[in-house]
Write an enzyme that holds these catalytic residues in place. Structure first.
Site, PDB file in Angstrom:
ATOM      1  CB  CYS A  16      -0.982  -0.037   1.159  1.00 30.83           C
ATOM      2  SG  CYS A  16      -2.293   1.181   1.024  1.00 30.83           S
TER       3      CYS A  16
ATOM      4  CG  HIS B 213      -2.936  -3.375   3.855  1.00 30.73           C
ATOM      5  ND1 HIS B 213      -1.814  -2.643   4.128  1.00 30.73           N
ATOM      6  CD2 HIS B 213      -3.846  -2.494   3.374  1.00 30.73           C
ATOM      7  CE1 HIS B 213      -2.018  -1.381   3.849  1.00 30.73           C
ATOM      8  NE2 HIS B 213      -3.236  -1.253   3.377  1.00 30.73           N
TER       9      HIS B 213
ATOM     10  CD  GLU C 112       0.172  -5.191   5.886  1.00 27.64           C
ATOM     11  OE1 GLU C 112       0.254  -5.915   4.871  1.00 27.64           O
ATOM     12  OE2 GLU C 112      -0.029  -3.960   5.822  1.00 27.64           O
TER      13      GLU C 112
END
Lengths: 205, 295
Positions: free
Chosen positions: A90, A187, A189
């Site tokens: 991002c 994302h 994560e």
């Protein structure tokens, strides 16, 4: 650490840094730890020493860029990226790119053009499944990748040696790779799916 | 698969992107640009900073949508705006404007003295204030995707922010030492939803991102809140009520990133000009304190 018998058994551990100027660096670190990788937070140029790869996390790309400028990180990061794996998620993908059509500090490591906030404001942020052939092949899995987009950018175009890695159904590019450099609009994560982190670790080794 | 918007992951996720950053109160588009230039990770658009709301008195309400839209147009970073506690129609209006986060804030005059907004029904995420873990978990139970400790807004006195951060972090540490069979009593005593108490114990932290707020005026204040375990910092009156807002804003941003590095903190604390004129909370009459608003 002394060179006892353990050093022969243990592989030299890989160490991945996460740029910790601002954003969700802790989420990346906990993902890497789950995979048994040694990690380091990078806030100053000297923190890049002895790293095998670096993740540029999500966050605000203007904030991250300004802090990188203020602490003389731009050049060390560019030099690191020439011969090490670097992955931007991002805001990190924005920071890695060559062009975002506005004036803000960029590393310019990847030959990609990015458009910030390409889907609108937060109420337009979305989750969706992506078919990412390369990732499924590398991980030997068949299920799609569930991607979380937050005020996300898109990769408007890839040039030179950069190539698209994932696209939305309408063909817009949301992940790209250029050798050991990786950019994702979304994302990994923030999910429990470790495939993208494993893919990155394979680029770093 | 159909793309899904307004999910819990999306709401919580934006707050995760703000971590390690500074969210600044701004009252004009020019302020917003100064904040963005200084490295703010988001701005809070409002008509008056808390120090002025205190000074001027009267009923404090949601800001003029025109002002909020101007601020949204002027920067690329996320824009937050405040609605009154319990005022779900102000929240509907802010959602329609497209703000990125709504702060259901005790700084404005409460519209409901019993109920907060049921925030789960909105696509836009909410941040709410707390003084302790029970209050935080009640707000998360209603759908808040981000928490900030309240402190005492508009005072420039960090003492309440420290009190609230220590109270929250202390309760989380105590939870870690408790057995499963003690959690219901903890939930009862703290007025907190049982499932969220369990989740907090399991995670060892607040289930959503938790920023500090209310009285932060210097880089040292901001770094102290980070060292106490907060995920980031809101600065309200502390920046634009000071002598050199641009310089102070940039210094606080650096202090939040390098919060563990005292030599960098010393460096960024130099020559910042006059801080905001503070108000000593311990000498304030109880009725002037706003942190007690919220139920």
């Amino acid at each position: 650490m002394d060179d006892g018998p353990w050093s022969a058994i243990l592989d030299p551990t890989m160490k991945i840094g996460v740029l910790a100027l601002q954003g969700d660096f802790a989420e990346h670190i906990s993902m890497l730890k789950r995979l048994g990788v040694e990690t380091a937070e990078v806030r100053l140029p000297e923190h890049l020493k002895n790293l095998d790869g670096l993740i540029l996390p999500g966050g605000e790309s203007t904030t991250i860029g300004k802090l990188a400028m203020a602490y003389q990180l731009m050049k060390p990061l560019q030099e690191f990226g020439r011969d090490h794996a670097v992955w931007g998620t991002c805001a990190g993908a924005i920071f890695l790119s060559k062009d975002v059509s506005r004036d803000q500090p960029l590393l310019g490591l990847m030959d990609i053009t990015v458009q910030r906030n390409a889907f609108g404001r937060q109420v337009d942020s979305f989750e969706t499944d992506l078919e990412i052939e390369e990732l499924m092949k590398a991980s030997g899995t068949e299920h799609p990748y569930h991607a979380v987009f937050i005020r996300a950018p898109i990769i408007e175009s890839v040039q030179g040696k950069a190539r698209p890695l994932a696209t939305l159904e309408d063909g817009r590019i949301v992940a790209a790779q250029e050798g050991h450099l990786l950019a994702t609009s979304f994302h990994p994560e923030l999910t429990n799916d470790t495939r993208f982190h494993e893919y990155f670790i394979s680029l770093a080794s | 698969m159909q793309a899904k918007t307004g999910t819990w992951t999306e709401k919580k996720g934006l707050a995760q992107m703000l971590k390690g950053g500074v969210i600044m109160d701004v009252v004009t588009a020019d302020h917003a640009k100064i904040a963005e230039e200084a490295g703010a990770c988001a701005v809070m658009a409002l008509e008056r900073v808390p120090a002025d709301i205190r000074a001027q008195g009267g009923v404090a309400r949601m800001s003029d949508p025109e002002l909020i839209l101007k601020i949204m147009d002027s920067v690329s970073i996320p824009v937050m705006a405040k609605c009154r506690i319990g005022h779900f129609v102000e929240a509907q209006i802010l959602e329609a404007l497209g703000v990125d986060y709504i702060d259901e804030s005790e700084v404005l005059t409460p519209a409901d003295e019993e109920h907060h907004i049921l925030k789960h029904g909105f696509k836009v995420p909410f941040v709410c204030g707390c003084r302790n873990l029970g209050e935080a978990l009640r707000r998360i139970g209603e759908g808040a995707a981000m928490i900030r400790t309240k402190g005492e807004a508009g005072t420039g006195d960090v003492v309440e922010a420290v009190r609230h951060a220590r109270t929250v972090m202390g309760a989380i540490r105590r939870l870690q030492t408790m057995g499963e069979d003690e959690l219901m009593a903890f939930a009862k005593e703290n007025g907190a939803p049982y499932e969220l108490v369990k989740e907090t114990k399991q995670l060892g932290r607040m289930p959503v991102v938790n920023f500090a707020a209310g009285g932060v005026a210097t880089p040292a204040d901001a770094a102290m809140m980070m060292q106490l375990g907060m995920d980031g910092v809101f600065v309200g009156s502390g920046i634009f009520k000071s002598g050199d807002p641009a310089r102070r804003a940039a210094a606080i941003v650096k202090a939040v990133t390098h919060y563990q590095d005292a030599s960098i903190l010393a460096d960024v604390s130099k020559n910042l000009g006059e801080p905001m004129v503070g108000r000593n909370v311990s000498q304030m009459p109880e009725m002037e304190k706003i942190a007690g608003r919220g139920w």
